[in-house]
Design an enzyme around this catalytic site. Structure first.
Site, PDB file in Angstrom:
ATOM      1  N   HIS A 196       0.801  -1.217   0.000  1.00 57.57           N
ATOM      2  CA  HIS A 196       0.000   0.000   0.000  1.00 57.57           C
ATOM      3  C   HIS A 196       0.839   1.276   0.000  1.00 57.57           C
ATOM      4  O   HIS A 196       0.336   2.338  -0.362  1.00 57.57           O
ATOM      5  CB  HIS A 196      -0.908  -0.005   1.236  1.00 57.57           C
ATOM      6  CG  HIS A 196      -1.775   1.198   1.359  1.00 57.57           C
ATOM      7  ND1 HIS A 196      -2.772   1.488   0.452  1.00 57.57           N
ATOM      8  CD2 HIS A 196      -1.773   2.210   2.249  1.00 57.57           C
ATOM      9  CE1 HIS A 196      -3.360   2.618   0.802  1.00 57.57           C
ATOM     10  NE2 HIS A 196      -2.771   3.070   1.884  1.00 57.57           N
ATOM     11  N   CYS A 197       2.105   1.191   0.377  1.00 62.42           N
ATOM     12  CA  CYS A 197       2.872   2.422   0.626  1.00 62.42           C
ATOM     13  C   CYS A 197       3.669   2.906  -0.582  1.00 62.42           C
ATOM     14  O   CYS A 197       3.366   3.935  -1.176  1.00 62.42           O
ATOM     15  CB  CYS A 197       3.800   2.217   1.818  1.00 62.42           C
ATOM     16  SG  CYS A 197       2.943   1.963   3.389  1.00 62.42           S
ATOM     17  N   ILE A 198       4.718   2.178  -0.934  1.00 62.58           N
ATOM     18  CA  ILE A 198       5.680   2.688  -1.898  1.00 62.58           C
ATOM     19  C   ILE A 198       5.077   2.923  -3.284  1.00 62.58           C
ATOM     20  O   ILE A 198       5.372   3.936  -3.919  1.00 62.58           O
ATOM     21  CB  ILE A 198       6.907   1.757  -1.961  1.00 62.58           C
ATOM     22  CG1 ILE A 198       7.604   1.757  -0.600  1.00 62.58           C
ATOM     23  CG2 ILE A 198       7.884   2.214  -3.030  1.00 62.58           C
ATOM     24  CD1 ILE A 198       8.704   0.735  -0.474  1.00 62.58           C
TER      25      ILE A 198
END
Length: 457
Positions: free
Chosen positions: A300-302
């Site tokens: 979900h982040c990078i």
């Protein structure tokens, strides 16, 4: 400034939320001590969004004595939590199982339970669209629901990653429009999540947490509550600083992963093992942090968070070509791997069209079942587009959907014949010995030791 928020004394009587203002928080903070084993005893905390961030957060709050109201719009997610069919570390699974008997963790899809809470923590996802634009629909809906049901004296903490100014835009301004002023009627803070799924070395309780309050009381109150799920609290002057800090963290990772992928290609060209080079460089005790190559960036982040900054900066604003190029490189990484697969087969006189290709591991990282933004999805689609008989094997991911087609994991890949195996994700305990009998292996992570240092053999 780094602070460690003191624990709360166990003898404090906690008044109902219905009282005006935030004096109950200042009274509790003034009475805080450092010896209470359950610093949140007497508090009711609502966690909105019980995904990979919200659920571990809720368990940490429960461990510190709070009653936690778990709220999620997905009835299926709540059913999975009740059955224990969720990605958690072993200790967290044990803690979740204990909640079945205590009644301290009621779950609901009904946001009308929120006025019962002393504090509300918002942990909903902030993905991007297919054209890499921020998708704030879930966050806007969650914040609107919280604002609409906010009561005087409540603490509201946003943890979802977003653009700078989100806390002010989605919480502070609409709360003020309702007549609820921060630091007078309610307390508001932004504290970005720091969850590393499946990693026992980086649990919430061993990871520092940033807190940026809309004022000093909001910052202290948020620190008190979140200290239950953090090693220490680092307070910053305002929500905007905390929002930018979170973006900076993941942008740093995105750029360095893209760089590691690029340099690994140079190493392979020179006949060097990239991981050996990286590990050697990492012996330097200053000025270096190891990042390792792979098939791209998932989770979900990078793959998502950097776009929240890229799309916030106006045309003609500050140029950030390094970030732009890094995100392009990460997006194109699965296509690059597919090209490597075709080249390897072609070198042996075997076309990709019609070849039996196995992608080993589909989750975006080891030890989890999460396939959000996993490079494996794009890689499988590209291989199929080029005519390959593309399959995958992942014990954590029994099935997945690629370009509208449902695929099921190959249970015993070692019993089948493959023209090429692409090593994408290796879960802990995975036996790779059978790869020795495979004619061609493309190791996207450069982790398999072999007689030749290059990634492909």
């Amino acid at each position: 400034m780094t602070i460690t928020q003191p624990n709360t004394s166990s003898g404090v009587t906690w008044a109902p939320v219905a009282g005006p203002g935030v004096t109950r928080w200042t009274d509790r903070l003034d009475a805080a001590g450092e010896t209470d084993s359950a610093p949140l005893r007497g508090l009711t905390v609502a966690v909105v969004g019980l995904g990979y961030v919200g659920l571990p957060t809720a368990l940490g709050l429960l461990d510190s004595g709070a009653t936690v109201l778990g709220v999620d719009i997905s009835a299926q997610r709540l059913a999975d939590i009740r059955s224990g069919d969720v990605d958690l570390l072993p200790a967290q699974h044990a803690a979740l199982a204990c909640t079945q008997n205590t009644g301290d963790f009621p779950l609901s899809t009904d946001v009308d339970v929120l006025p019962r809470a002393d504090a509300v923590i918002i942990c909903v996802p902030t993905p991007v669209t297919e054209d890499h634009r921020p998708d704030l629909r879930a966050l806007r809906a969650a914040c609107a629901a919280v604002v609409q049901r906010a009561v005087p004296g409540q603490l509201i903490v946003l943890t979802s990653t977003s653009h700078v100014g989100t806390t002010r835009e989605l919480l502070l301004t609409p709360l003020a429009e309702r007549g609820l002023t921060a630091e007078q009627d309610v307390l508001v803070a932004f504290s970005p999540e720091r969850i590393d799924p499946g990693n026992e070395r980086h649990t919430p309780q061993t990871t520092p947490r940033i807190v940026g309050g809309a004022g000093p009381v909001g910052a202290r109150a948020a620190a008190l509550v979140l200290r239950a799920a953090a090693s220490r609290i680092h307070e910053v002057p305002d929500p905007e600083t905390a929002e930018m800090a979170k973006l900076w963290e993941n942008i740093f990772r995105a750029v360095n992963i893209a760089l590691a992928n690029e340099l690994s290609e140079a190493c392979a060209h020179l006949g060097l093992a990239p991981v050996e080079v990286i590990d050697a460089a990492a012996t330097k005790p200053y000025g270096f942090m190891p990042f390792y190559p792979g098939p791209g960036a998932g989770g979900h982040c990078i793959p998502c968070d950097p776009y929240y900054l890229l799309h916030q900066l106006p045309p003609g604003g500050p140029a950030i070509p390094v970030l732009s190029c890094a995100m392009t490189a990460l997006r194109e990484r699965p296509a690059h791997i597919a090209g490597q697969a075709a080249d390897r087969l072609r070198a042996d006189g075997r076309p990709l069209d019609g070849a039996r290709v196995l992608v080993l591991g589909a989750a975006y990282k080891p030890g989890v079942s999460d396939v959000r933004e996993s490079p494996a999805l794009r890689l499988l689609g590209l291989l199929a587009e080029r005519g390959a008989d593309a399959r995958y094997s992942d014990g954590h991911v029994p099935s997945l959907t690629v370009d509208g087609l449902e695929l099921r994991s190959v249970t015993d890949p070692h019993e089948e014949a493959w023209d090429l195996v692409i090593v994408h994700t290796v879960h802990p305990g995975t036996d790779l010995g059978w790869l020795d009998a495979v004619p061609r292996v493309l190791d996207t992570r450069h982790r398999i030791r072999s007689a030749t240092p290059a990634a492909v053999r």
